[in-house]
Design a protein around this motif. Structure first.
Motif, PDB file in Angstrom:
ATOM      1  N   GLU A  96      -4.473   1.294 -15.495  1.00 27.70           N
ATOM      2  CA  GLU A  96      -4.988   0.034 -15.255  1.00 27.70           C
ATOM      3  C   GLU A  96      -3.964  -0.872 -14.459  1.00 27.70           C
ATOM      4  O   GLU A  96      -4.239  -1.593 -13.975  1.00 27.70           O
ATOM      5  N   ALA A  97      -3.275  -0.205 -14.307  1.00 28.73           N
ATOM      6  CA  ALA A  97      -1.867  -1.075 -13.202  1.00 28.73           C
ATOM      7  C   ALA A  97      -2.564  -0.709 -11.043  1.00 28.73           C
ATOM      8  O   ALA A  97      -2.411  -1.622 -10.620  1.00 28.73           O
ATOM      9  N   LEU A  98      -3.299  -0.041 -11.560  1.00 30.10           N
ATOM     10  CA  LEU A  98      -3.900   0.589  -9.750  1.00 30.10           C
ATOM     11  C   LEU A  98      -4.946  -0.601  -8.933  1.00 30.10           C
ATOM     12  O   LEU A  98      -4.094  -0.873  -8.027  1.00 30.10           O
ATOM     13  N   PRO A  99      -5.379  -1.063 -10.074  1.00 32.25           N
ATOM     14  CA  PRO A  99      -6.411  -2.139  -9.551  1.00 32.25           C
ATOM     15  C   PRO A  99      -5.032  -3.216  -8.244  1.00 32.25           C
ATOM     16  O   PRO A  99      -5.125  -4.338  -7.770  1.00 32.25           O
ATOM     17  N   HIS A 100      -4.649  -3.685  -9.286  1.00 33.92           N
ATOM     18  CA  HIS A 100      -3.563  -4.713  -9.203  1.00 33.92           C
ATOM     19  C   HIS A 100      -1.807  -4.251  -7.890  1.00 33.92           C
ATOM     20  O   HIS A 100      -1.785  -4.518  -6.977  1.00 33.92           O
ATOM     21  N   LEU A 101      -1.934  -2.896  -7.691  1.00 33.31           N
ATOM     22  CA  LEU A 101      -1.231  -1.943  -6.987  1.00 33.31           C
ATOM     23  C   LEU A 101      -2.042  -1.870  -5.959  1.00 33.31           C
ATOM     24  O   LEU A 101      -1.084  -2.245  -4.898  1.00 33.31           O
ATOM     25  N   ILE A 102      -3.163  -1.776  -5.256  1.00 36.61           N
ATOM     26  CA  ILE A 102      -4.272  -1.575  -4.588  1.00 36.61           C
ATOM     27  C   ILE A 102      -3.920  -3.447  -4.210  1.00 36.61           C
ATOM     28  O   ILE A 102      -4.005  -3.780  -2.521  1.00 36.61           O
ATOM     29  N   THR A 103      -4.247  -4.561  -4.673  1.00 35.05           N
ATOM     30  CA  THR A 103      -4.108  -5.725  -3.943  1.00 35.05           C
ATOM     31  C   THR A 103      -2.730  -5.956  -3.302  1.00 35.05           C
ATOM     32  O   THR A 103      -2.123  -6.760  -2.278  1.00 35.05           O
ATOM     33  N   ALA A 104      -1.455  -5.212  -4.104  1.00 34.46           N
ATOM     34  CA  ALA A 104      -0.232  -6.000  -3.474  1.00 34.46           C
ATOM     35  C   ALA A 104      -0.453  -4.910  -2.159  1.00 34.46           C
ATOM     36  O   ALA A 104       0.666  -5.103  -1.265  1.00 34.46           O
ATOM     37  N   ALA A 105      -0.674  -4.084  -1.946  1.00 33.00           N
ATOM     38  CA  ALA A 105      -1.251  -3.154  -0.695  1.00 33.00           C
ATOM     39  C   ALA A 105      -1.696  -4.711   0.534  1.00 33.00           C
ATOM     40  O   ALA A 105      -1.348  -4.107   1.531  1.00 33.00           O
ATOM     41  N   GLY A 106      -1.933  -5.427   0.095  1.00 32.93           N
ATOM     42  CA  GLY A 106      -2.674  -6.850   1.010  1.00 32.93           C
ATOM     43  C   GLY A 106      -1.328  -7.788   0.985  1.00 32.93           C
ATOM     44  O   GLY A 106      -1.928  -8.379   1.389  1.00 32.93           O
ATOM     45  N   ASP A 107      -0.447  -7.425   0.468  1.00 34.41           N
ATOM     46  CA  ASP A 107       0.600  -8.758   0.639  1.00 34.41           C
ATOM     47  C   ASP A 107       1.451  -8.724   1.604  1.00 34.41           C
ATOM     48  O   ASP A 107       0.963  -7.754   2.996  1.00 34.41           O
ATOM     49  N   VAL A 108       1.422 -10.282   2.293  1.00 30.47           N
ATOM     50  CA  VAL A 108       2.133 -10.577   3.257  1.00 30.47           C
ATOM     51  C   VAL A 108       3.605 -10.243   3.821  1.00 30.47           C
ATOM     52  O   VAL A 108       3.702  -9.729   4.724  1.00 30.47           O
ATOM     53  N   SER A 109       4.410  -9.767   3.368  1.00 29.63           N
ATOM     54  CA  SER A 109       5.822  -9.337   2.926  1.00 29.63           C
ATOM     55  C   SER A 109       5.666  -7.651   2.642  1.00 29.63           C
ATOM     56  O   SER A 109       5.080  -7.199   2.129  1.00 29.63           O
ATOM     57  N   GLU A 110       6.331  -7.306   4.213  1.00 27.37           N
ATOM     58  CA  GLU A 110       6.549  -5.468   3.885  1.00 27.37           C
ATOM     59  C   GLU A 110       7.205  -5.224   3.312  1.00 27.37           C
ATOM     60  O   GLU A 110       6.798  -3.767   2.980  1.00 27.37           O
ATOM     61  N   ASP A 111       7.918  -5.887   2.035  1.00 20.90           N
ATOM     62  CA  ASP A 111       8.576  -5.324   1.413  1.00 20.90           C
ATOM     63  C   ASP A 111       7.622  -5.324  -0.135  1.00 20.90           C
ATOM     64  O   ASP A 111       8.124  -3.765  -0.532  1.00 20.90           O
ATOM     65  N   VAL A 112       7.197  -6.216  -0.243  1.00 24.34           N
ATOM     66  CA  VAL A 112       5.781  -6.080  -1.368  1.00 24.34           C
ATOM     67  C   VAL A 112       5.125  -4.347  -0.990  1.00 24.34           C
ATOM     68  O   VAL A 112       5.076  -3.540  -1.568  1.00 24.34           O
ATOM     69  N   ARG A 113       4.472  -4.691   0.337  1.00 21.02           N
ATOM     70  CA  ARG A 113       3.018  -3.475   0.671  1.00 21.02           C
ATOM     71  C   ARG A 113       3.956  -2.005   1.082  1.00 21.02           C
ATOM     72  O   ARG A 113       3.191  -0.896   0.604  1.00 21.02           O
ATOM     73  N   LEU A 114       5.866  -1.873   1.490  1.00 20.87           N
ATOM     74  CA  LEU A 114       6.530  -1.124   0.367  1.00 20.87           C
ATOM     75  C   LEU A 114       6.627  -0.381  -0.794  1.00 20.87           C
ATOM     76  O   LEU A 114       6.475   0.782  -1.305  1.00 20.87           O
ATOM     77  N   GLN A 115       6.874  -1.056  -1.238  1.00 22.05           N
ATOM     78  CA  GLN A 115       7.016  -0.980  -2.922  1.00 22.05           C
ATOM     79  C   GLN A 115       5.452   0.083  -3.313  1.00 22.05           C
ATOM     80  O   GLN A 115       5.608   0.425  -3.799  1.00 22.05           O
ATOM     81  N   ALA A 116       4.406  -1.152  -2.383  1.00 21.15           N
ATOM     82  CA  ALA A 116       2.906  -0.496  -3.042  1.00 21.15           C
ATOM     83  C   ALA A 116       3.093   0.586  -2.881  1.00 21.15           C
ATOM     84  O   ALA A 116       2.327   1.765  -4.090  1.00 21.15           O
ATOM     85  N   ALA A 117       3.306   1.253  -1.598  1.00 18.64           N
ATOM     86  CA  ALA A 117       3.579   2.377  -0.435  1.00 18.64           C
ATOM     87  C   ALA A 117       3.525   3.829  -1.878  1.00 18.64           C
ATOM     88  O   ALA A 117       3.698   3.984  -2.512  1.00 18.64           O
ATOM     89  N   ILE A 118       4.750   3.522  -2.071  1.00 13.58           N
ATOM     90  CA  ILE A 118       5.890   4.204  -3.065  1.00 13.58           C
ATOM     91  C   ILE A 118       5.203   4.066  -4.166  1.00 13.58           C
ATOM     92  O   ILE A 118       5.091   5.206  -5.089  1.00 13.58           O
TER      93      ILE A 118
END
Length: 318
Positions: free
Chosen positions: A42-64
């Protein structure tokens, strides 16, 4: 594919996900971490949303975070991030793609093979390798002519994992590639077969101008298991690089090459402890009693690892 226990209570997913809308990037990044810790689909859709965040730090964490999941959705998120403008984000996504095990994830990777970026193409082949998809073979064979060496290396891995005899001629041709890493990858890729043509090509690579290719070839010959390579391997025991000698000793041991005993015994007197150890190990693997005296002389070698291996070899000889 998760490092977390799915039954642990990390809090309400929707409550955590609300923090992805916070103006503070640090708070959004922590929310991604907490979502990953739930290990819940259930967390996956939210993590995928985070993959489009404007912050590279947030996107990096989303990739991890996405790398902790397996399946189509996680693969789609990682495929989106592997083309990120930030290299750290793209690299984390590429590492995550390499961990995918779900065959259906290949649908997200195949379109990346035509991407303009060589990094992305290589990452896609790296991910496809472990999936062992038959329909990835055609693009991988075509990619052996890619202008970027890193793509050719990863394509070789994809081909080798399929273990198809029909690909052997293409792999042999790659042992003559202009790039060192490609040639080394090609000789390593041929270890799935025992065909004499493959053994001959790898034995030829023992004469490569680059020592890393020669070392890879020596190791591969031990795995292929053709005794026809024994003489060529013996010649490399005098190679200018000890790393090549080491791999050749290992191969000769696997091949039970008792015709190489005299040359192997000479390396028990090498100034390099690693070679003395490998020579003792090879003699133990070969198991010829005529090596017993030479081993016994070196039972008190000054190096503890060598002493241990010599004693093991003598035990093998009974």
């Amino acid at each position: 594919m998760s490092a977390f226990e799915p039954f642990e209570d990390f809090g309400d997913i929707e409550v955590i996900a609300e923090r992805l809308l916070d103006q503070d990037a640090a708070i959004r990044r922590l929310a991604v971490i907490e979502l990953a810790e739930t290990a819940s689909p259930e967390a996956l859709p939210h993590l995928i949303t985070a993959a489009g965040d404007v912050s590279e730090d947030v996107r990096l964490q989303a990739a991890i975070a996405l790398a902790e999941f397996d399946g189509v959705d996680a693969a789609a998120g990682l495929a989106r991030l592997v083309v990120d403008d930030d290299h750290s984000v793209a690299q984390a996504a590429a590492d995550g793609l390499a961990e995918l095990k779900n065959h259906e994830a290949g649908d997200s990777l195949l379109p990346l093979l035509d991407h303009a970026s060589a990094f992305v193409r290589a990452a896609a082949f790296r991910g496809l390798k472990g999936l062992r998809l038959q329909h990835a073979l055609g693009p991988a064979l075509v990619a052996l002519r890619d202008g970027d060496a890193s793509v050719r290396v990863q394509a070789l891995g994809t081909i080798a994992y399929l273990k198809l005899d029909s690909t052997i001629p293409s792999l042999i041709a790659a042992t003559r590639d202009e790039n060192i890493e490609v040639r080394a990858a090609a000789v390593s890729a041929l270890t799935f077969t025992t065909q004499s043509a493959a053994a001959e090509a790898v034995a030829t690579a023992l004469g490569d101008a680059n020592w890393q290719v020669r070392a890879a070839a020596a190791e591969s010959l031990g795995r292929i298991g053709h005794n026809s390579a024994v003489e060529a391997l013996c010649r490399t025991l005098s190679d200018d690089y000890w790393q090549v000698q080491q791999k050749s000793l290992g191969a000769l041991g696997k091949l039970k090459a008792n015709t190489a005993l005299h040359r192997i015994i000479l390396l028990l007197e090498s100034d390099i402890p690693t070679l003395r150890k490998e020579a003792a190990a090879a003699l133990g693997e070969i198991g010829d009693h005529s090596a017993e005296e030479a081993l016994a002389i070196n039972i008190d070698d000054p190096d503890p690892d060598v002493r241990k291996t010599v004693r093991w070899a003598l035990t093998r000889l009974g």
